[in-house]
Every structure is written in C-alpha cells, then in structure tokens.
Motif scaffolding. Structure first.
Motif, mmCIF file in Angstrom:
data_model
loop_
_atom_site.group_PDB
_atom_site.id
_atom_site.type_symbol
_atom_site.label_atom_id
_atom_site.label_comp_id
_atom_site.label_asym_id
_atom_site.label_seq_id
_atom_site.Cartn_x
_atom_site.Cartn_y
_atom_site.Cartn_z
ATOM 1 N N PRO A 11 52.921 31.987 47.281
ATOM 2 C CA PRO A 11 52.667 30.561 46.456
ATOM 3 C C PRO A 11 53.021 29.783 47.063
ATOM 4 O O PRO A 11 50.930 29.903 47.679
ATOM 5 C CB PRO A 11 53.472 29.744 45.925
ATOM 6 C CG PRO A 11 55.103 31.110 45.200
ATOM 7 C CD PRO A 11 54.757 32.069 46.481
ATOM 8 N N GLY A 68 52.072 23.732 43.605
ATOM 9 C CA GLY A 68 53.358 24.485 43.699
ATOM 10 C C GLY A 68 53.956 24.265 44.079
ATOM 11 O O GLY A 68 54.490 24.375 45.050
ATOM 12 N N THR A 69 55.094 24.108 42.946
ATOM 13 C CA THR A 69 56.624 24.838 43.190
ATOM 14 C C THR A 69 57.295 25.238 42.666
ATOM 15 O O THR A 69 57.499 25.211 41.257
ATOM 16 C CB THR A 69 57.248 22.714 43.225
ATOM 17 O OG1 THR A 69 56.169 21.783 44.198
ATOM 18 C CG2 THR A 69 58.369 22.707 43.836
ATOM 19 N N PRO A 70 58.301 26.245 43.733
ATOM 20 C CA PRO A 70 58.860 26.871 42.924
ATOM 21 C C PRO A 70 60.182 26.213 41.880
ATOM 22 O O PRO A 70 60.599 25.115 42.308
ATOM 23 C CB PRO A 70 59.403 28.093 43.329
ATOM 24 C CG PRO A 70 58.612 27.809 44.612
ATOM 25 C CD PRO A 70 57.579 26.920 44.755
ATOM 26 N N THR A 85 57.062 28.941 38.688
ATOM 27 C CA THR A 85 56.537 27.611 39.648
ATOM 28 C C THR A 85 55.332 26.853 38.269
ATOM 29 O O THR A 85 55.075 26.608 37.136
ATOM 30 C CB THR A 85 55.106 28.105 40.684
ATOM 31 O OG1 THR A 85 53.666 28.916 40.126
ATOM 32 C CG2 THR A 85 56.201 29.386 41.832
ATOM 33 N N GLN A 86 55.621 25.729 38.536
ATOM 34 C CA GLN A 86 54.881 24.524 38.549
ATOM 35 C C GLN A 86 53.792 23.690 39.439
ATOM 36 O O GLN A 86 53.737 23.603 40.605
ATOM 37 C CB GLN A 86 55.838 23.577 37.414
ATOM 38 C CG GLN A 86 56.773 22.422 38.363
ATOM 39 C CD GLN A 86 57.472 22.393 37.481
ATOM 40 O OE1 GLN A 86 57.616 21.867 35.968
ATOM 41 N NE2 GLN A 86 58.313 21.397 38.569
ATOM 42 N N ARG A 104 52.320 25.767 34.132
ATOM 43 C CA ARG A 104 53.470 26.688 34.830
ATOM 44 C C ARG A 104 53.666 28.089 34.759
ATOM 45 O O ARG A 104 52.228 28.835 34.219
ATOM 46 C CB ARG A 104 54.968 26.894 33.927
ATOM 47 C CG ARG A 104 55.183 25.214 33.704
ATOM 48 C CD ARG A 104 56.673 25.035 33.414
ATOM 49 N NE ARG A 104 57.237 23.725 33.760
ATOM 50 C CZ ARG A 104 57.880 23.298 32.596
ATOM 51 N NH1 ARG A 104 58.090 23.555 31.351
ATOM 52 N NH2 ARG A 104 58.923 22.736 32.635
#
Length: 126
Positions: A11, A68-70, A85-86, A104
């Motif tokens: 990501p 994005g963040t897992p 991720t979101q 998501r």
C-alpha cells in the motif's frame, strides 16, 4: 517488476507512486495478470493498469493524493495474504478525505520467491 520483500509495504508503494503520478510505478506492484477493480472500473494486466492510471493521472486524479491504512490481514498460506485497508482519494482542494470519499479495499498479495506482488485489488465506498 520491483522486488517487494514484505507484503505490508505494497500500500505504501501505491501511495508513493500516486503522489508522483507514476503510473508505471503504480502498476509495477501488480502481478503481470493482476486485476484492479474500482467502482465502474475493471482493469486486468499490468499494462492495462498502467495505461488506465496514465490517463487518470492526466485527468480526474491529477493533483489528488491517495491515502490508506491497513486495518486487518488474513494469511491464507505462506504465499497468499489478504490485506484490508481503509482510505480514499483526497482532492487537491481538501486537507482530509471528504464525506463520501472513504473506501475499504481488499488486496490479495502473492509471494513469488522473496518478493510479493498484488494479484488483485478491489475497493468499495463505505
């Protein structure tokens, strides 16, 4: 294809390529026959993904930033991981993601030797 030894960096590599409007770099994390599904979009193959992103960076994605963040990971085998991720696409005029821009995503990552690649990416709004 760029070698990626840790699937969790995929990501970040996507976000870095996006920041630089680097369609080839964006596509390089995918497998040769990887798929990318976005609302209204289905691209299959690294070349098709690169071509789509080249047009997108020159058009609707120009000047935007993806973040994005897992939030979860599921290991299916030693060679297949699903990362969740979101995040979303932040417009040039915004300091944060506006309402309705959050997605998501599901990332299917596969290992080939010591490197990881993205076999499939799909996102949906939430």
């Amino acid at each position: 294809m760029t070698t990626v030894s840790d699937p969790a960096v995929i990501p970040q590599r996507i976000m870095d390529a996006w920041k630089n409007n680097d369609a080839a770099g964006f596509a390089s994390v995918f497998t040769e026959d990887g798929t990318m599904i976005l609302p209204g979009v289905h691209q299959k193959g690294r070349n098709a993904i690169a071509a789509f992103m080249t047009e997108a960076f020159a058009g609707p994605y120009a000047g935007t930033q993806v973040i994005g963040t897992p939030f979860d990971v599921k290991t299916l085998t030693d060679d297949v991981v699903i990362l969740f991720t979101q995040g979303g696409i932040r417009p040039t005029t915004a300091d944060s993601l506006p309402d309705g821009a959050w997605v998501r995503a599901t990332w299917v990552l596969v290992r080939d030797g010591d490197s990881w690649s993205l076999a499939s990416y799909t996102n949906a709004p939430y």
